[in-house]
Design an enzyme around this catalytic site. Structure first.
Site, short mmCIF file in Angstrom:
data_model
loop_
_atom_site.label_atom_id
_atom_site.label_comp_id
_atom_site.label_asym_id
_atom_site.label_seq_id
_atom_site.Cartn_x
_atom_site.Cartn_y
_atom_site.Cartn_z
N ASP A 1 0.83 -1.20 0.00
CA ASP A 1 0.00 0.00 0.00
C ASP A 1 0.87 1.27 0.00
O ASP A 1 1.80 1.39 0.79
CB ASP A 1 -0.85 -0.04 1.28
CG ASP A 1 -2.05 0.88 1.22
OD1 ASP A 1 -2.00 1.87 0.48
OD2 ASP A 1 -3.02 0.60 1.95
N HIS B 1 -0.59 4.55 -0.20
CA HIS B 1 -1.37 5.75 0.17
C HIS B 1 -0.71 6.43 1.36
O HIS B 1 -0.74 5.91 2.46
CB HIS B 1 -2.81 5.37 0.50
CG HIS B 1 -3.57 4.86 -0.68
ND1 HIS B 1 -3.62 3.54 -1.02
CD2 HIS B 1 -4.31 5.52 -1.61
CE1 HIS B 1 -4.36 3.39 -2.11
NE2 HIS B 1 -4.79 4.59 -2.50
C1 B12 Z 1 -5.20 9.55 -3.57
C2 B12 Z 1 -5.58 8.11 -3.77
C3 B12 Z 1 -4.68 7.30 -4.45
C4 B12 Z 1 -3.33 7.77 -4.92
C5 B12 Z 1 -2.37 7.68 -3.73
C6 B12 Z 1 -1.27 8.71 -3.74
C7 B12 Z 1 -0.45 8.58 -2.52
N1 B12 Z 1 0.85 8.30 -2.70
O1 B12 Z 1 -0.93 8.69 -1.41
C8 B12 Z 1 -3.02 6.75 -6.04
C9 B12 Z 1 -3.57 7.26 -7.34
C10 B12 Z 1 -1.53 6.39 -6.24
C11 B12 Z 1 -3.86 5.57 -5.59
C12 B12 Z 1 -3.61 4.28 -5.98
C13 B12 Z 1 -4.45 3.24 -5.68
N2 B12 Z 1 -5.61 3.31 -5.03
CO1 B12 Z 1 -6.25 4.88 -4.15
N3 B12 Z 1 -7.10 6.32 -3.47
C14 B12 Z 1 -6.81 7.59 -3.30
C15 B12 Z 1 -7.97 8.38 -2.67
C16 B12 Z 1 -8.69 9.13 -3.81
C17 B12 Z 1 -7.64 9.35 -1.58
C18 B12 Z 1 -6.75 8.79 -0.47
C19 B12 Z 1 -6.30 9.91 0.44
O2 B12 Z 1 -5.14 10.36 0.39
N4 B12 Z 1 -7.19 10.40 1.28
C20 B12 Z 1 -6.94 11.43 2.25
C21 B12 Z 1 -6.58 10.78 3.60
C22 B12 Z 1 -6.31 11.83 4.63
O3 B12 Z 1 -7.70 9.99 3.98
P1 B12 Z 1 -7.63 8.43 4.19
O4 B12 Z 1 -6.56 7.83 3.39
O5 B12 Z 1 -9.00 7.88 4.01
O6 B12 Z 1 -7.26 8.32 5.73
C23 B12 Z 1 -8.11 8.81 6.74
C24 B12 Z 1 -8.83 7.70 7.45
O7 B12 Z 1 -8.93 6.49 6.67
C25 B12 Z 1 -8.08 7.51 8.70
N5 B12 Z 1 -7.08 6.46 8.84
C26 B12 Z 1 -6.21 5.95 7.98
N6 B12 Z 1 -5.42 5.04 8.61
C27 B12 Z 1 -5.82 4.98 9.87
C28 B12 Z 1 -5.37 4.25 10.95
C29 B12 Z 1 -5.98 4.39 12.18
C30 B12 Z 1 -5.52 3.57 13.32
C31 B12 Z 1 -7.06 5.30 12.34
C32 B12 Z 1 -7.72 5.48 13.64
C33 B12 Z 1 -7.50 6.04 11.27
C34 B12 Z 1 -6.88 5.87 10.05
O8 B12 Z 1 -7.39 8.70 8.94
C35 B12 Z 1 -7.29 9.50 7.78
C36 B12 Z 1 -7.77 10.89 8.13
O9 B12 Z 1 -9.05 10.85 8.67
C37 B12 Z 1 -8.87 7.25 -2.11
C38 B12 Z 1 -10.36 7.48 -2.13
C39 B12 Z 1 -10.83 8.38 -1.02
N7 B12 Z 1 -11.51 9.40 -1.37
O10 B12 Z 1 -10.47 8.09 0.14
C40 B12 Z 1 -8.49 6.06 -3.00
C41 B12 Z 1 -8.55 4.62 -2.49
C42 B12 Z 1 -7.95 4.57 -1.11
N8 B12 Z 1 -7.69 3.90 -3.43
C43 B12 Z 1 -8.18 2.75 -3.70
C44 B12 Z 1 -7.55 1.85 -4.61
C45 B12 Z 1 -8.30 0.56 -4.90
C46 B12 Z 1 -6.30 2.14 -5.18
C47 B12 Z 1 -5.56 1.25 -6.17
C48 B12 Z 1 -5.56 -0.25 -5.89
C49 B12 Z 1 -6.15 1.60 -7.54
C50 B12 Z 1 -5.65 0.72 -8.65
N9 B12 Z 1 -6.52 -0.15 -9.07
O11 B12 Z 1 -4.52 0.88 -9.08
C51 B12 Z 1 -4.15 1.84 -6.11
C52 B12 Z 1 -3.31 1.11 -5.07
C53 B12 Z 1 -1.89 1.55 -5.04
C54 B12 Z 1 -1.17 0.92 -3.88
N10 B12 Z 1 -0.13 0.15 -4.16
O12 B12 Z 1 -1.52 1.11 -2.76
C55 B12 Z 1 -9.50 2.45 -3.01
C56 B12 Z 1 -9.34 1.42 -1.89
C57 B12 Z 1 -10.61 0.58 -1.89
C58 B12 Z 1 -10.66 -0.44 -0.82
N11 B12 Z 1 -9.99 -0.37 0.27
O13 B12 Z 1 -11.47 -1.32 -1.03
C59 B12 Z 1 -9.93 3.86 -2.60
C60 B12 Z 1 -10.74 3.89 -1.32
C61 B12 Z 1 -10.78 4.42 -3.78
C62 B12 Z 1 -12.07 3.66 -3.99
N12 B12 Z 1 -13.17 4.16 -3.42
O14 B12 Z 1 -12.09 2.69 -4.63
N13 B12 Z 1 -4.84 5.96 -4.81
#
Ligand code: B12
Lengths: 137, 396
Positions: free
Chosen positions: A11, A13
């Site tokens: 992963d 992200h």
């Molecule tokens: C930007 C993004 C990308 C970028 C990442 C860039 C980078 N280097 O970070 C790129 C384009 C590279 C990417 C790639 C992929 N991505 Co992407 N990506 C996203 C996206 C749009 C935003 C993620 C983000 O940065 N959010 C902002 C942060 C702040 O939020 P967050 O990650 O959700 O984290 C929050 C909470 O989850 C929480 N949290 C996180 N960890 C923890 C841990 C604890 C203990 C706690 C309490 C809270 C917590 O805290 C954060 C703040 O509140 C999301 C969709 C979305 N809108 O969330 C998809 C998403 C995460 N990606 C997804 C997927 C599938 C992929 C790919 C597999 C796509 C593909 N087929 O190639 C690849 C995987 C690459 C890899 N090897 O990991 C899916 C995951 C689906 C799933 N889990 O079932 C998502 C959800 C999109 C979707 N709806 O389908 N991605």
């Protein structure tokens, strides 16, 4: 307290990981951030080398399940990790799922705190509560 | 440049030595009934006489170098970091011990030149206890060094006599700190070379410091493109009489180790074609692909009992194959190279005098096909005139 954190498996992200690092520091934790792309063994090894009390794993891309299943087996190989607080959060399944199913499953994998799609601050509050409760015991 | 032209470069190996002047390179099998210096003078006395002591540069890998046993608390950090530093200092590793299971490890019967104990960042304490001391009590060693948590150092120092304490190899961000341990090990190696009567006598013909050969080779690598059109990333194989050395570009490993070196080194101690021929054959017989490889080379197992140029060639081809297996996912050593991104294979050492480019390409192709099921074919470069070694010594 010392916390080891990072994003498990392949992963990449990174955004949540940066936020977690900052939030933990703001709350006074000493953070060892292994970053994205971290394997389970590296997490446990880092806990051993640093003497961390908490392991906080995040997973966003849906890989967590696969790794979750290996946690118990791998952790059992370590002789000094019995008291490690284990927490996981992010997107803990592929696609959608509900917390009622997900939380018990991950607890069964060996996690004390499971935060599926839980906001970071809420999650960290629950961590602090958990620590307080444990200290009272 | 004119100054460099007047250098005499000598490399003493476990099996043969080479002597290089500006216009000529000679290579001779060593005569083990003779002292190294006598052997050298006997073969190349006239050449040596032509040079001033200041212009003679010698490196040696004759004694296989120093060996170490590393005791650490995790594979990912302490053991891996210390292993990396030891290899890059030219030291051979006998074994690594995961401390929590130390009671289950057997104690090597041979004398260990240096024991390295490592583990914990500085803010972590109380990592070692009696099981360490009872293991050490059974082990015979010449030197012992602690490079773990500074808080644990006093306790260890009290229990272990002659313990050398150096700054931690793991910093507070879990990053590697190489310099102190590297300097210590390189100095030990140096002292060892100087202490060996055989090598000591070589100071009769040189006024310069005698260096370990792998150190010299490693130093030359960043400048390799001044001699060859080598495409990065590359690996370099030095298959010798007693050991096989691999030097590889850092780009080829996904590592948590971030160091200043562009190239790392890895040694396989019992994989040589002369002195450790038997263990090479043993390793070969335990590799499930070797029979297929022998068939591919149109020979049978009987070749192992032959003494011929053909047999030496086959052994060298086997050595290449076995070493590649050891650093691939198939037989993971402590590193796992990204073979599909390697662009060049550079070979140096005696092997370049025995095998042709085609014979090496043949093995490399077999390896990629069988082990990696890939059609990728890196370019093979033969350093048949010891240019890399020359580059390293001259650079000093
Ligand atoms: C930007 C993004 C990308 C970028 C990442 C860039 C980078 N280097 O970070 C790129 C384009 C590279 C990417 C790639 C992929 N991505 Co992407 N990506 C996203 C996206 C749009 C935003 C993620 C983000 O940065 N959010 C902002 C942060 C702040 O939020 P967050 O990650 O959700 O984290 C929050 C909470 O989850 C929480 N949290 C996180 N960890 C923890 C841990 C604890 C203990 C706690 C309490 C809270 C917590 O805290 C954060 C703040 O509140 C999301 C969709 C979305 N809108 O969330 C998809 C998403 C995460 N990606 C997804 C997927 C599938 C992929 C790919 C597999 C796509 C593909 N087929 O190639 C690849 C995987 C690459 C890899 N090897 O990991 C899916 C995951 C689906 C799933 N889990 O079932 C998502 C959800 C999109 C979707 N709806 O389908 N991605």
């Amino acid at each position: 307290m010392k916390v080891v954190t990072g994003v498990v498996g392949n992963d990449i992200h990174v955004v949540a990981n940066r936020l977690i690092d900052l939030s933990l520091r703001a709350r006074g934790f000493e953070v060892f951030n292994l970053g994205v792309n971290t394997y389970l063994e590296e997490f446990f090894d880092a806990a051993v080398e640093t003497g961390a009390e908490i392991l906080l794993i995040s997973s966003l891309n849906g890989e967590a399940e696969g790794w979750g299943r290996e946690v118990k087996l791998l952790k059992a190989k370590y002789k000094d990790l019995d008291n490690l607080i284990m927490m996981i959060g992010g997107n803990l399944v592929v696609g959608h799922g509900n917390a009622e199913d997900i939380v018990p499953k991950y607890k069964n994998y060996g996690f004390d705190l499971v935060c599926h799609q839980v906001d970071l601050n809420t999650g960290l509050d629950s961590l602090e509560e958990f620590i307080q409760k444990r200290n009272r015991k | 440049m004119s100054q460099q032209n007047n250098k005499l470069l000598i490399d003493v190996g476990s099996t043969y030595f080479k002597v290089s002047t500006n216009d000529n390179i000679e290579q001779h099998f060593r005569d083990f009934n003779k002292d190294i210096l006598d052997d050298l003078i006997h073969r190349c006395g006239d050449t040596i006489k032509r040079f001033d002591k200041d212009d003679v540069y010698i490196c040696s890998s004759a004694n296989g170098g120093l060996n170490t046993l590393i005791i650490g608390i995790t594979k990912t950090y302490s053991l891996k970091y210390a292993t990396n530093i030891a290899f890059n200092s030219g030291i051979n590793i006998i074994d690594t011990i995961l401390y929590q299971n130390i009671a289950e490890y057997s104690v090597p019967s041979d004398l260990v030149d240096v024991v390295i104990i490592v583990g914990g960042i500085d803010s972590c304490a109380g990592l070692f206890s009696d099981s360490l001391y009872s293991y050490l009590a059974k082990l015979s060693y010449s030197n012992i060094v602690f490079v773990g948590s500074e808080q644990d150092a006093p306790a260890l120092k009290e229990q272990i006599s002659n313990l050398v304490v150096l700054p931690n190899v793991i910093d507070n961000k879990l990053h590697i700190v190489e310099d102190y341990l590297k300097e210590y090990l390189t100095n030990l190696y140096q002292q060892d070379i100087e202490g060996k009567e055989d090598i000591k006598s070589l100071y009769d013909i040189t006024a310069n410091q005698i260096y370990p050969t792998p150190y010299i080779v490693n130093k030359a690598l960043p400048e390799i493109d001044t001699r060859y059109s080598v495409v990065n990333p590359f690996i370099l194989l030095d298959i010798g009489g007693a050991t096989t050395d691999i030097h590889y570009s850092k780009d080829l490993v996904d590592e948590n180790i971030v160091t200043k070196n562009e190239f790392d080194r890895l040694v396989f101690k019992k994989l040589g074609v002369f002195k450790s021929k038997q263990s090479l054959i043993f390793t070969a017989k335990n590799n499930e692909f070797v029979y297929e490889l022998l068939m591919h080379l149109k020979v049978t197992e009987n070749i192992f009992n032959e003494q011929s140029q053909k047999a030496t060639k086959i052994l060298m081809q086997l050595a290449i194959f076995l070493v590649l297996c050891k650093i691939s996912h198939y037989r993971k050593a402590y590193i796992n190279l990204k073979f599909l991104t390697i662009n060049s294979f550079v070979l140096t050492g005696g092997i370049t005098k025995v095998l042709t480019k085609e014979e090496i390409e043949n093995i490399v192709a077999f390896f990629y096909k069988k082990i990696l099921t890939s059609e990728h074919r890196p370019v093979v470069v033969l350093d048949s005139n010891y240019d890399i070694w020359t580059l390293g010594v001259k650079g000093d």
